[in-house]
Design an enzyme around this catalytic site. Sequence first.
Site, PDB file in Angstrom:
ATOM      1  CB  CYS A 136      -0.933  -0.009   1.219  1.00  0.00           C
ATOM      2  SG  CYS A 136      -1.948   1.471   1.330  1.00  0.00           S
ATOM      3  CB  CYS A 139      -0.455   2.533   4.041  1.00  0.00           C
ATOM      4  SG  CYS A 139      -1.945   1.836   3.345  1.00  0.00           S
ATOM      5  CG  ASP A 140       3.302   1.296   4.388  1.00  0.00           C
ATOM      6  OD1 ASP A 140       2.913   1.801   5.450  1.00  0.00           O
ATOM      7  OD2 ASP A 140       3.061   0.127   4.066  1.00  0.00           O
TER       8      ASP A 140
END
Length: 323
Positions: A136, A139-140
């Site tokens: 992701c 997200c990261d």
Amino acid sequence: MAHIHSKILILGSGAAGLTAAIYAARAGLVPTIVHGIQPGGQMTITTDVENYPGFADIIQGPWLMEQMQSQAENVGTNMIADIIVKTDLSTPPFRLEGDTGNTYSCDALIISTGAQAKWLGLDSEKKFQGFGVSACATCDGFFFRGKEVAVIGGGNTAVEEALYLTNHATKVTLVHRRGELRAEKILQNRLLNNAKIEVLWNCILTDVIGKTDHTNPEVVAMRVKDLSNGNVLELSVAGIFIAIGHTPNTEVFTGQLEMDDDGYLITKPDSTATDIPGIYAAGDVQDHIFRQAVTAAGTGCMAALEAEKYLAALDTDKMAAAE
Ligand code: NDP
């Protein structure tokens, strides 16, 4: 073996299921959550979380899910560990069976069984998951600012993730196993015209190389095989994003609820209602686009509010019939 009846049964204990439970419990509906082998969902395989609103400092994914679970239990949710193996959704009350032998029935059902990112299946990929290997970018990606990263895949997700990562990384290498992308043309054009992105065509990731001598393991490079000539290249990267698709956990509903070609449950516009009245779907099981904890939580809230309204109408109907 037991039979458990609930007004609202919630399947799955990720951000969607737990949020639905918090709202349903606070409405006095005493919900039951049946969660499988990974309570807390995909957030429990994430490490640092920096984009869930409400926390000024970085928090840990598993910790966030523990908090959500405690919050759901504190307001009156029953949590049961079981894997649903059979469902009969033909008429209410909906009936389900778990592999413990327990049976369940409910007046309203919220499905929040999530989706799983597909992984390549390399040992080294698993070893560095959450420590440089991610599924992701939203997200990261932020953790790789000023660094070089790679994205594996050639679909819309891979291309969008590669484009997104150029906001943070100095260079993004897209590794695709074929000589053409599956992604939409408009995305392909954006990708190919982005000076920060290099595409390695006809290549597959064969190994993630990292350091484990620190407290936290970290990725330093990747090994890629060029399928056109068999050459193996080693490239320095700090992060590797696997974007080869997701699989929604909907097998147990096949043939009973409307799904798209990829198995995602279809919900009505601006709603979590499925094609069966009284059954709602929230989170990644019905969302192949956003896939965020906060959007899952949002649809979990919607599902509980819609289920509450449905149950209230049922009660009114029953009272009217009794008069
Ligand atoms: P897709 O299934 O569309 O693409 C997966 C990609 O990964 C393909 O390029 C495939 O290669 C590659 N791949 C699969 N398995 C492997 C493997 N073992 N090794 C190497 N490469 C592999 O998944 P997406 O997540 O990209 O998209 C899923 C759905 O969601 C699609 O319908 C997509 O259009 C949609 N979507 C839409 C978006 C939007 O509208 N903005 C954004 C994101 C997704 P190959 O091409 O060779 O098969």
